[in-house]
Design a protein around this motif. Structure first.
Motif, PDB file in Angstrom:
ATOM      1  N   PRO A   1       0.909  -1.642   0.027  1.00 33.12           N
ATOM      2  CA  PRO A   1       0.301   0.285  -0.121  1.00 33.12           C
ATOM      3  C   PRO A   1       0.597   1.492  -0.075  1.00 33.12           C
ATOM      4  N   THR A   2       2.312   1.045  -0.094  1.00 33.91           N
ATOM      5  CA  THR A   2       2.905   2.304   0.581  1.00 33.91           C
ATOM      6  C   THR A   2       4.008   2.689  -0.842  1.00 33.91           C
ATOM      7  N   HIS A   3       4.286   1.731  -1.603  1.00 34.45           N
ATOM      8  CA  HIS A   3       4.857   2.379  -3.507  1.00 34.45           C
ATOM      9  C   HIS A   3       4.815   2.714  -3.905  1.00 34.45           C
ATOM     10  N   PHE A   4       5.169   3.942  -4.782  1.00 31.78           N
ATOM     11  CA  PHE A   4       4.712   5.555  -4.773  1.00 31.78           C
ATOM     12  C   PHE A   4       4.035   5.571  -4.777  1.00 31.78           C
ATOM     13  N   THR A   5       3.628   5.827  -3.140  1.00 34.35           N
ATOM     14  CA  THR A   5       3.069   6.838  -2.832  1.00 34.35           C
ATOM     15  C   THR A   5       4.130   7.824  -1.747  1.00 34.35           C
ATOM     16  N   ASP A   6       3.108   8.982  -1.265  1.00 36.62           N
ATOM     17  CA  ASP A   6       3.705   9.959  -0.827  1.00 36.62           C
ATOM     18  C   ASP A   6       4.500   9.021   0.928  1.00 36.62           C
ATOM     19  N   PHE A   7       4.000   8.450   0.880  1.00 34.49           N
ATOM     20  CA  PHE A   7       4.578   7.688   2.494  1.00 34.49           C
ATOM     21  C   PHE A   7       6.021   7.421   2.000  1.00 34.49           C
ATOM     22  N   VAL A   8       6.630   7.001   1.054  1.00 35.81           N
ATOM     23  CA  VAL A   8       7.981   6.867   0.927  1.00 35.81           C
ATOM     24  C   VAL A   8       8.722   8.586   0.706  1.00 35.81           C
TER      25      VAL A   8
ATOM     26  N   LEU B   1      -6.974   8.711 -10.688  1.00 38.80           N
ATOM     27  CA  LEU B   1      -7.183  10.314 -11.098  1.00 38.80           C
ATOM     28  C   LEU B   1      -8.202  10.629  -9.431  1.00 38.80           C
ATOM     29  N   ASP B   2      -8.869  10.045  -8.969  1.00 41.86           N
ATOM     30  CA  ASP B   2      -9.783  10.449  -7.870  1.00 41.86           C
ATOM     31  C   ASP B   2      -8.728  10.402  -6.811  1.00 41.86           C
ATOM     32  N   THR B   3      -8.103   8.860  -6.998  1.00 48.34           N
ATOM     33  CA  THR B   3      -7.020   9.749  -5.012  1.00 48.34           C
ATOM     34  C   THR B   3      -6.186  10.651  -5.679  1.00 48.34           C
ATOM     35  N   VAL B   4      -6.602  11.773  -6.677  1.00 50.50           N
ATOM     36  CA  VAL B   4      -5.102  12.733  -7.422  1.00 50.50           C
ATOM     37  C   VAL B   4      -5.887  13.569  -6.577  1.00 50.50           C
ATOM     38  N   VAL B   5      -6.865  13.808  -6.501  1.00 50.29           N
ATOM     39  CA  VAL B   5      -8.248  15.372  -6.376  1.00 50.29           C
ATOM     40  C   VAL B   5      -8.094  14.571  -4.828  1.00 50.29           C
ATOM     41  N   ARG B   6      -8.461  13.904  -3.890  1.00 53.95           N
ATOM     42  CA  ARG B   6      -8.045  14.516  -2.709  1.00 53.95           C
ATOM     43  C   ARG B   6      -7.184  14.330  -2.097  1.00 53.95           C
ATOM     44  N   MET B   7      -5.207  14.380  -2.445  1.00 54.67           N
ATOM     45  CA  MET B   7      -4.297  14.352  -2.227  1.00 54.67           C
ATOM     46  C   MET B   7      -4.130  16.289  -1.860  1.00 54.67           C
ATOM     47  N   LYS B   8      -4.949  17.427  -3.017  1.00 52.98           N
ATOM     48  CA  LYS B   8      -4.134  18.092  -3.151  1.00 52.98           C
ATOM     49  C   LYS B   8      -4.251  19.254  -1.600  1.00 52.98           C
ATOM     50  N   ALA B   9      -5.341  18.351  -0.732  1.00 52.05           N
ATOM     51  CA  ALA B   9      -4.745  19.397   0.457  1.00 52.05           C
ATOM     52  C   ALA B   9      -4.345  18.577   1.254  1.00 52.05           C
ATOM     53  N   TYR B  10      -3.192  17.116   1.141  1.00 53.45           N
ATOM     54  CA  TYR B  10      -2.520  17.144   1.875  1.00 53.45           C
ATOM     55  C   TYR B  10      -1.109  18.081   1.131  1.00 53.45           C
ATOM     56  N   TRP B  11      -1.310  18.174  -0.284  1.00 51.66           N
ATOM     57  CA  TRP B  11       0.253  18.464  -0.945  1.00 51.66           C
ATOM     58  C   TRP B  11      -0.008  19.799  -0.820  1.00 51.66           C
ATOM     59  N   LEU B  12      -0.905  20.684  -0.326  1.00 54.00           N
ATOM     60  CA  LEU B  12      -0.967  22.513  -0.130  1.00 54.00           C
ATOM     61  C   LEU B  12      -0.250  22.525   1.176  1.00 54.00           C
TER      62      LEU B  12
ATOM     63  N   ALA C   1       0.144  10.035   6.316  1.00 52.07           N
ATOM     64  CA  ALA C   1      -1.588  10.109   6.226  1.00 52.07           C
ATOM     65  C   ALA C   1      -1.531  10.335   4.738  1.00 52.07           C
ATOM     66  N   GLY C   2      -1.569  10.919   3.874  1.00 54.81           N
ATOM     67  CA  GLY C   2      -1.946  11.113   2.478  1.00 54.81           C
ATOM     68  C   GLY C   2      -0.959  10.290   1.913  1.00 54.81           C
ATOM     69  N   GLY C   3      -0.047   9.746   1.719  1.00 52.10           N
ATOM     70  CA  GLY C   3       0.320   7.688   1.413  1.00 52.10           C
ATOM     71  C   GLY C   3      -0.212   7.080   2.007  1.00 52.10           C
ATOM     72  N   LEU C   4      -0.421   6.605   2.605  1.00 50.99           N
ATOM     73  CA  LEU C   4      -1.202   5.939   3.206  1.00 50.99           C
ATOM     74  C   LEU C   4      -2.965   5.594   2.892  1.00 50.99           C
ATOM     75  N   GLN C   5      -3.582   6.274   2.531  1.00 46.37           N
ATOM     76  CA  GLN C   5      -4.774   6.968   2.119  1.00 46.37           C
ATOM     77  C   GLN C   5      -4.460   6.207   0.399  1.00 46.37           C
ATOM     78  N   GLN C   6      -4.037   7.012  -0.328  1.00 48.86           N
ATOM     79  CA  GLN C   6      -3.532   6.839  -1.400  1.00 48.86           C
ATOM     80  C   GLN C   6      -4.107   6.099  -2.024  1.00 48.86           C
ATOM     81  N   GLY C   7      -2.560   4.939  -1.320  1.00 51.32           N
ATOM     82  CA  GLY C   7      -2.851   3.622  -1.209  1.00 51.32           C
ATOM     83  C   GLY C   7      -3.280   2.515  -1.007  1.00 51.32           C
ATOM     84  N   PHE C   8      -4.027   2.943   0.075  1.00 47.31           N
ATOM     85  CA  PHE C   8      -5.371   1.739   0.177  1.00 47.31           C
ATOM     86  C   PHE C   8      -6.603   2.129  -0.422  1.00 47.31           C
ATOM     87  N   GLU C   9      -6.600   3.242  -0.799  1.00 43.32           N
ATOM     88  CA  GLU C   9      -7.384   3.660  -2.147  1.00 43.32           C
ATOM     89  C   GLU C   9      -6.638   2.826  -3.095  1.00 43.32           C
ATOM     90  N   TRP C  10      -6.048   2.661  -3.381  1.00 45.10           N
ATOM     91  CA  TRP C  10      -6.335   2.266  -4.615  1.00 45.10           C
ATOM     92  C   TRP C  10      -6.188  -0.090  -4.564  1.00 45.10           C
TER      93      TRP C  10
END
Length: 485
Positions: free
Chosen positions: A343-350, A424-435, A408-417
């Motif tokens: 769930p963490t590879h290729f995500t912001d967790f790394v 693309l839907d996961t990218v939209v939800r990451m925008k708050a984390y990235w800000l 937190a954002g990386g774990l959320q994105q990984g489990f959503e994948w």
């Protein structure tokens, strides 16, 4: 009038030696000046490109040199080989002669080597947006920059090894153990990454060896180099002897034995041989041994000195970096497990892990050493303790926030994948984390800018001899020469 920087009174063969007279202050200053320059510029490049996640067109759309793919290598190489390495080498020119009791040989090389290294690095970094790139992470610099950088590292290695060989006392303090390892291992690793890997190793073997190369940069350069700094500067900053020298050697040999195999752990589920992946997982978990030994040693060293900790800026940076090291290395070891990497590879967790370790630990440790050495290098008191404390808290809050939101954002994105959510839907939800990531980076940048401003004002202020003395964490046990009286 009391001395601002009290002189050490040493025993044994170090008796009667003024250790400061052994230091080539010109070389120390030029490396630290460059280190502060990179400290201002390279993290700022990271902040600039992080803004592209939320505002992808804000740097324009017509210039490929301003895209994320072209600028990220500038940030990565600039932080590793600029901000950290320049500060580290400058601080080594301070601590090596003091631990050995002899001058660094070939003193006439010092300033030219510093200029050659940093000008070559600057030229290489400028070339990266123009697509002069090997395509190997942390090994992107073109050959015209890699050759002089290799020459400087090899020459500096020879200088320090000869200094250590001529030391006054036979026992090696642990900082020198790690220094020998860092420079010797990295000289060999630069041969691999600069001259062998990009040209002679193709296909999946190239990926495997690249995994080794980049982890040798992290684990056999940044890690032992960081240990050099904290094992020297923490005892002298808090004026306590090292908690356990034998424990520190357990950390050294476990790092030397386990780290060379961990590089493949980023390539799980790949065509690379399964047994190498499993070996990388096992050794990644075994790295908990050096991590825990050094952390026990660091906090044991501060035991009994916490009462004055709030006013001790170098110690605050060093201990804060140790806390980041604990969290970042826990992430690094656990994400090597197949069940965690899925769930963490290729995500912001790394990305959280890399920022907590490379910046939050090693660059912060280098800043702690910088705050200790710089007033001595310019023979001035620190210009403003209050400004230095603001720097500490801005950097601490910034890197802590960045680590939390990226985790937190990386774990959320990984489990959503894993649950089948559209990418693309996961990218939209990451925008708050990235800000928040960008804002935390700006906070860190402000802290580092204030720190560099403070140190520049320190250099420009009136000499310490003409001012009212202020207690400065300074004279302390010099492990190679016996404790100060």
């Amino acid at each position: 009038m009391a001395e601002v920087f009290p002189a050490e009174r040493l025993r044994g063969r170090f008796s009667g030696i003024n250790l400061d007279d052994l230091v080539d202050w010109r070389v120390v200053r030029i490396w630290l000046y460059w280190g502060m320059f990179w400290l201002l510029v390279m993290p700022s490049v990271g902040v600039a490109i992080s803004g592209l996640f939320n505002y992808p067109d804000y740097l324009g759309t017509s210039n490929l040199g301003l895209t994320f793919g072209r600028l990220r290598p500038v940030h990565v190489n600039g932080v590793i080989f600029g901000a950290f390495s320049a500060l580290f080498i400058g601080e080594c020119h301070y601590l090596v002669p003091r631990l050995c009791g002899v001058r660094v040989p070939w003193a006439q090389w010092g300033v030219p080597l510093a200029w050659l290294y940093n000008i070559s690095l600057a030229a290489g970094l400028i070339s990266l947006p123009f697509a002069q790139n090997h395509g190997l992470e942390a090994g992107e610099l073109p050959l015209f920059a890699e050759i002089p950088i290799f020459i400087v590292i090899a020459a500096t290695t020879a200088q320090f090894l000869l200094t250590i060989a001529r030391r006054l006392e036979a026992p090696l303090y642990v900082a020198l153990w790690y220094l020998i390892g860092a420079f010797v291992w990295t000289t060999m690793n630069l041969l691999l990454g600069s001259f062998i890997l990009p040209y002679t190793i193709p296909g999946i073997n190239s990926a495997a060896f690249h995994g080794l190369y980049i982890h040798y940069i992290v684990g056999l350069w940044l890690t032992p180099a960081g240990y050099v700094l904290i094992y020297y500067f923490l005892p002298v900053a808090v004026r306590n002897p090292l908690y356990a020298h034998q424990l520190s050697l357990v950390g050294f040999w476990s790092l030397a034995l386990f780290y060379p195999f961990v590089g493949i752990h980023h390539y799980l589920y790949s065509p690379i041989a399964d047994w190498t992946e499993t070996l990388a997982i096992i050794t990644s978990m075994l790295l908990i041994i050096p991590v825990w030994t050094v952390l026990v040693n660091f906090f044991g060293t501060v035991k009994g000195r916490w009462d004055g900790f709030g006013k001790n800026l170098p110690a605050k940076f060093l201990i804060m970096g140790s806390l980041m090291y604990l969290v970042g290395c826990f992430q690094g070891s656990t994400e090597a497990l197949r069940s965690i990497q899925q769930p963490t590879h290729f995500t912001d967790f790394v990305i959280s892990h890399s920022h907590l370790t490379v910046f939050g630990t090693f660059v912060v440790w280098a800043m702690g050493g910088l705050i200790y050495v710089w007033p001595r290098a310019v023979k001035r008191e620190l210009w403003s303790w209050t400004l230095g404390n603001w720097s500490f808290w801005l950097i601490t809050v910034g890197i802590t926030t960045m680590g939390l939101v990226l985790t937190a954002g990386g774990l959320q994105q990984g489990f959503e994948w894993m649950n089948g959510t559209e990418w693309l839907d996961t990218v939209v939800r990451m925008k708050a984390y990235w800000l928040v990531r960008t804002l935390s980076g700006i906070t860190m940048d402000i802290g580092m800018s204030l720190l560099v401003f403070n140190l520049m004002m320190t250099a420009l202020s009136r000499p310490a001899e003409g001012r009212e003395p202020v207690p400065v964490p300074g004279a302390a046990p010099i492990p190679a020469g016996g404790p100060a009286e």
